[in-house]
Write an enzyme that holds these catalytic residues in place. Structure first.
Site, PDB file in Angstrom:
ATOM      1  N   LYS A 153     105.412   9.447 -30.122  1.00 17.97           N
ATOM      2  CA  LYS A 153     105.394  10.038 -31.296  1.00 17.97           C
ATOM      3  C   LYS A 153     104.616  11.211 -31.640  1.00 17.97           C
ATOM      4  CE  LYS A 153     103.205   6.082 -32.029  1.00 17.97           C
ATOM      5  NZ  LYS A 153     102.431   4.978 -32.565  1.00 17.97           N
ATOM      6  N   THR A 187      99.251   8.332 -45.070  1.00 21.55           N
ATOM      7  CA  THR A 187     100.370   8.055 -43.717  1.00 21.55           C
ATOM      8  C   THR A 187      99.582   6.798 -43.047  1.00 21.55           C
ATOM      9  OG1 THR A 187      98.977   9.469 -42.472  1.00 21.55           O
ATOM     10  CG2 THR A 187     101.119  10.253 -43.416  1.00 21.55           C
ATOM     11  N   GLY A 189      98.679   3.478 -41.261  1.00 20.52           N
ATOM     12  CA  GLY A 189      99.563   2.347 -40.842  1.00 20.52           C
ATOM     13  C   GLY A 189     100.894   2.887 -40.355  1.00 20.52           C
ATOM     14  N   THR A 190     101.159   4.025 -40.202  1.00 22.49           N
ATOM     15  CA  THR A 190     102.447   4.407 -39.974  1.00 22.49           C
ATOM     16  C   THR A 190     102.898   3.996 -38.329  1.00 22.49           C
ATOM     17  OG1 THR A 190     101.424   6.692 -39.257  1.00 22.49           O
ATOM     18  CG2 THR A 190     102.983   6.735 -41.158  1.00 22.49           C
ATOM     19  N   GLY A 191     101.774   3.985 -37.581  1.00 24.88           N
ATOM     20  CA  GLY A 191     101.937   3.596 -36.073  1.00 24.88           C
ATOM     21  C   GLY A 191     102.535   2.105 -35.985  1.00 24.88           C
ATOM     22  N   CYS A 192     101.619   1.343 -36.913  1.00 20.87           N
ATOM     23  CA  CYS A 192     101.941  -0.106 -36.651  1.00 20.87           C
ATOM     24  C   CYS A 192     103.477  -0.297 -37.194  1.00 20.87           C
ATOM     25  CB  CYS A 192     100.897  -0.763 -37.627  1.00 20.87           C
ATOM     26  SG  CYS A 192      99.088  -0.433 -37.061  1.00 20.87           S
TER      27      CYS A 192
HETATM   28  N1  PLP Z   1      93.587  -1.080 -38.318  1.00 17.30           N
HETATM   29  C1  PLP Z   1      94.280  -1.936 -37.577  1.00 17.30           C
HETATM   30  C2  PLP Z   1      94.140  -3.273 -37.414  1.00 17.30           C
HETATM   31  C3  PLP Z   1      95.323  -1.342 -36.655  1.00 17.30           C
HETATM   32  O1  PLP Z   1      96.187  -2.066 -35.836  1.00 17.30           O
HETATM   33  C4  PLP Z   1      95.603   0.115 -37.101  1.00 17.30           C
HETATM   34  C5  PLP Z   1      96.775   0.863 -36.278  1.00 17.30           C
HETATM   35  O2  PLP Z   1      97.117   1.075 -35.208  1.00 17.30           O
HETATM   36  C6  PLP Z   1      94.925   0.923 -37.863  1.00 17.30           C
HETATM   37  C7  PLP Z   1      93.976   0.197 -38.386  1.00 17.30           C
HETATM   38  C8  PLP Z   1      94.905   2.510 -37.827  1.00 17.30           C
HETATM   39  O3  PLP Z   1      95.924   2.826 -38.907  1.00 17.30           O
HETATM   40  P1  PLP Z   1      96.104   4.344 -39.082  1.00 17.30           P
HETATM   41  O4  PLP Z   1      95.430   5.176 -37.953  1.00 17.30           O
HETATM   42  O5  PLP Z   1      97.502   4.366 -39.509  1.00 17.30           O
HETATM   43  O6  PLP Z   1      95.193   4.772 -40.438  1.00 17.30           O
END
Ligand code: PLP
Length: 240
Positions: A153, A187, A189-192
């Site tokens: 990504k 943004t 939670g974009t990866g999840c």
């Molecule tokens: N919290 C949890 C439980 C996650 O699995 C993740 C993501 O991968 C995040 C937080 C991080 O989210 P972000 O980096 O998108 O703010």
């Protein structure tokens, strides 16, 4: 009526609903599959950042996964934050006989800057990732996941044009998506969300490049649609 396509998400909880298991379940539902969730770690976080993290014991993680696998047909397993090398190893054993697709999202550092799981856990994940249908590292994580099929990504890249690349097990690019950066800080939670949308589309029978396209377009649209923010920090994708 046939049973619905199903996805079991295994990862961390985000009580603010933007990332982790909570985001996974929303994205799975939106993409036409029945979502289930086994929780590997609890986090205390909101849009301002991650305050603390506590992983569940391996035996508890495995018990949750077994309870689902023993009862309900699972088409795709999506792995996010597992919290400890012991959890990675226990999960690997618990799903050794699983024959469906496996999507591994190697969760490293949250956008707020906090490491969600240590390097030792990421190292343990490399082995599990070797069995995955697709791994979804971002640019910073890509160095650690150099084998197997990967959707790398580009969202953390510099510049105005972002590139996501699908690579085969030999490292050859099989598809790429270029899109302009959307000017939004919201943004979280974009990866999840991307990995879960992809998992759901695989469960529905889409081929991998098509499932990637759908997930990438969804996240793009959600960043734009959620740019008004929610919370006082880096807001989540609303997934509405
Ligand atoms: N919290 C949890 C439980 C996650 O699995 C993740 C993501 O991968 C995040 C937080 C991080 O989210 P972000 O980096 O998108 O703010």
């Amino acid at each position: 009526m046939h049973r619905p396509p199903t996805v079991l998400a295994i990862g961390g909880s985000d009580p603010s609903g933007g990332a982790g298991i909570q985001a996974d379940l929303k994205a799975i539902q939106v993409h036409g599959a029945y979502g289930m969730a086994a929780i590997a770690a609890l986090t205390v976080q909101n849009t301002l950042g991650v305050l603390s993290v506590r992983e569940v014991e391996p035996a508890w993680l495995v018990a949750q996964v077994r309870a689902v696998l023993d009862d309900i047909p699972v088409d795709v397993i999506k792995v996010g934050m597992l919290g400890s090398p012991a959890n990675v190893r226990a999960l690997s054993r618990a799903i050794a006989g699983f024959r469906g697709a496996l999507v591994v999202d190697p969760v490293g550092i949250a956008k707020g800057g906090r490491a969600l799981q240590g390097e030792d856990t990421l190292r343990a994940l490399q082995e599990l990732a070797g069995r995955a249908t697709v791994v979804t590292p971002n640019l910073e994580e890509a160095w650690a996941f150099r084998e197997g099929v990967r959707l790398i990504k580009g969202g953390h890249g510099e510049g105005e044009l972002l590139v996501d690349r699908l690579l085969d097990a030999q490292g050859r690019e099989t598809a790429r998506w270029e899109h302009p950066r959307i000017p939004s800080v919201h943004t979280h939670g974009t990866g999840c969300t991307l990995a879960s949308a992809l998992a759901a589309r695989l469960a529905c029978g889409d081929p991998l490049p098509g499932a990637c396209s759908t997930a990438i377009c969804y996240v793009q649209a959600q960043i734009a649609a959620s740019s008004a923010g929610l919370g006082r920090g880096r807001g989540p994708l609303w997934q509405l």
